[in-house]
Write an enzyme that holds these catalytic residues in place. Structure first.
Site, mmCIF file in Angstrom:
data_model
loop_
_atom_site.group_PDB
_atom_site.id
_atom_site.type_symbol
_atom_site.label_atom_id
_atom_site.label_comp_id
_atom_site.label_asym_id
_atom_site.label_seq_id
_atom_site.Cartn_x
_atom_site.Cartn_y
_atom_site.Cartn_z
ATOM 1 N N THR A 276 1.386 4.304 -3.098
ATOM 2 C CA THR A 276 1.295 5.767 -3.021
ATOM 3 C C THR A 276 2.536 6.412 -3.618
ATOM 4 O O THR A 276 2.449 7.455 -4.281
ATOM 5 C CB THR A 276 1.101 6.250 -1.574
ATOM 6 O OG1 THR A 276 2.275 6.017 -0.786
ATOM 7 C CG2 THR A 276 -0.094 5.588 -0.916
ATOM 8 N N ALA B 264 0.831 -1.203 0.000
ATOM 9 C CA ALA B 264 0.000 0.000 0.000
ATOM 10 C C ALA B 264 0.867 1.255 0.000
ATOM 11 O O ALA B 264 0.588 2.225 -0.715
ATOM 12 C CB ALA B 264 -0.929 -0.012 1.205
ATOM 13 N N TYR B 265 1.912 1.246 0.813
ATOM 14 C CA TYR B 265 2.817 2.398 0.867
ATOM 15 C C TYR B 265 3.513 2.600 -0.472
ATOM 16 O O TYR B 265 3.566 3.722 -0.997
ATOM 17 C CB TYR B 265 3.848 2.179 1.973
ATOM 18 C CG TYR B 265 4.922 3.238 2.042
ATOM 19 C CD1 TYR B 265 4.620 4.518 2.444
ATOM 20 C CD2 TYR B 265 6.246 2.925 1.716
ATOM 21 C CE1 TYR B 265 5.617 5.498 2.515
ATOM 22 C CE2 TYR B 265 7.232 3.879 1.788
ATOM 23 C CZ TYR B 265 6.916 5.167 2.191
ATOM 24 O OH TYR B 265 7.907 6.130 2.254
ATOM 25 N N ALA B 266 4.032 1.527 -1.053
ATOM 26 C CA ALA B 266 4.712 1.632 -2.339
ATOM 27 C C ALA B 266 3.771 2.116 -3.429
ATOM 28 O O ALA B 266 4.176 2.838 -4.345
ATOM 29 C CB ALA B 266 5.337 0.292 -2.727
#
Length: 249
Positions: free
Chosen positions: A160, A156-158
């Protein structure tokens, strides 16, 4: 490159300037003679410490609050920078949050919060930078080496940060002919308090050993990459993602 504001200095806005990497970036730019606006969201004490360290070393800085995802608040921040210093030459988007979980287990509210800060926030500030940076200016956004390392729990972070890379590279082309560079820095594991929190010394050593240089990055390592892109030696670097990770693979 242009000169800076009324006192001859270049002027930088550093979002997330109260953080570990943001603070190091603010100090490094100030060391190079740049007047720095140290943005913070809630960490007023840490922002004040960054400003104090800059002014104690003979630099120029002040702290300014705001939500990076709210256009009106960022407009006020840019207005204040222009009123105080005469303009803005460098914008560095270090503001961001990171929440980790496997994709199958990621809470959507948490994902939406990351998207709001990391993607919408970067977009809001980048849009202002595109409108307000003076010729000779530089916009530097922040991605992550995880977009290439594909580590579990970072999906999820990657995602963004993949969005940040896309808007950065396209904006570089949209601003062609205006003498404004647009790039992104993609750090690898970096020894900030946020990164180190909750990790055992053994885990930290194992993560650091994954880099070819055999250690974690430091905030100062990342600040050096930013200073290069913001300074005269980085003027021919445009529309790029600079991986600052010590050779992590």
């Amino acid at each position: 490159m242009t000169d800076a504001g009324r006192d001859g200095r270049r002027v930088a806005v550093v979002t997330g300037g109260s953080g570990g990497i943001g603070g190091a970036v603010a100090r490094r730019l100030a060391d190079a003679g740049t007047a720095v606006v140290v943005h913070y969201a809630g960490a007023v004490d840490r922002a004040a410490e960054v400003v104090e360290s800059i002014t104690a070393a003979g630099g120029t800085a002040y702290a300014a609050p705001g939500d990076v995802a709210e256009p009106a608040e960022m407009e006020r921040l840019f207005d204040a920078a222009e009123e105080r210093f005469g303009g803005v030459d460098v914008v560095v988007n270090t503001a961001g949050i990171m929440k980790l979980a496997p994709v199958a287990e990621m809470d959507l509210d948490t994902f939406d919060r990351m998207h709001r800060v990391n993607v919408r926030g970067t977009f809001v500030v980048s849009r202002l930078a595109a409108r307000r940076l003076r010729p000779g200016g530089a916009l530097i956004n922040f991605s992550t080496s995880v977009t290439r390392l594909q580590q579990p729990t970072y999906g999820a972070y990657a995602a963004t940060k993949g969005a940040v890379e896309a808007m950065t590279l396209i904006l570089a082309r949209e601003l062609g002919g205006r003498d404004i560079t647009v790039n992104a820095v993609a750090p690898g594991p970096t020894a900030t308090p946020l990164f180190l929190e909750g990790k055992s010394p053994e885990l930290i050593e194992r993560i650091g050993s994954a880099a070819a240089l055999g250690r974690l990055g430091t905030p100062e390592d990342i600040a050096g990459a930013v200073a290069f892109l913001a300074g005269p030696d980085g003027r021919w670097i445009n529309g790029q993602v600079l991986f600052a990770n010590g050779g992590a693979a």
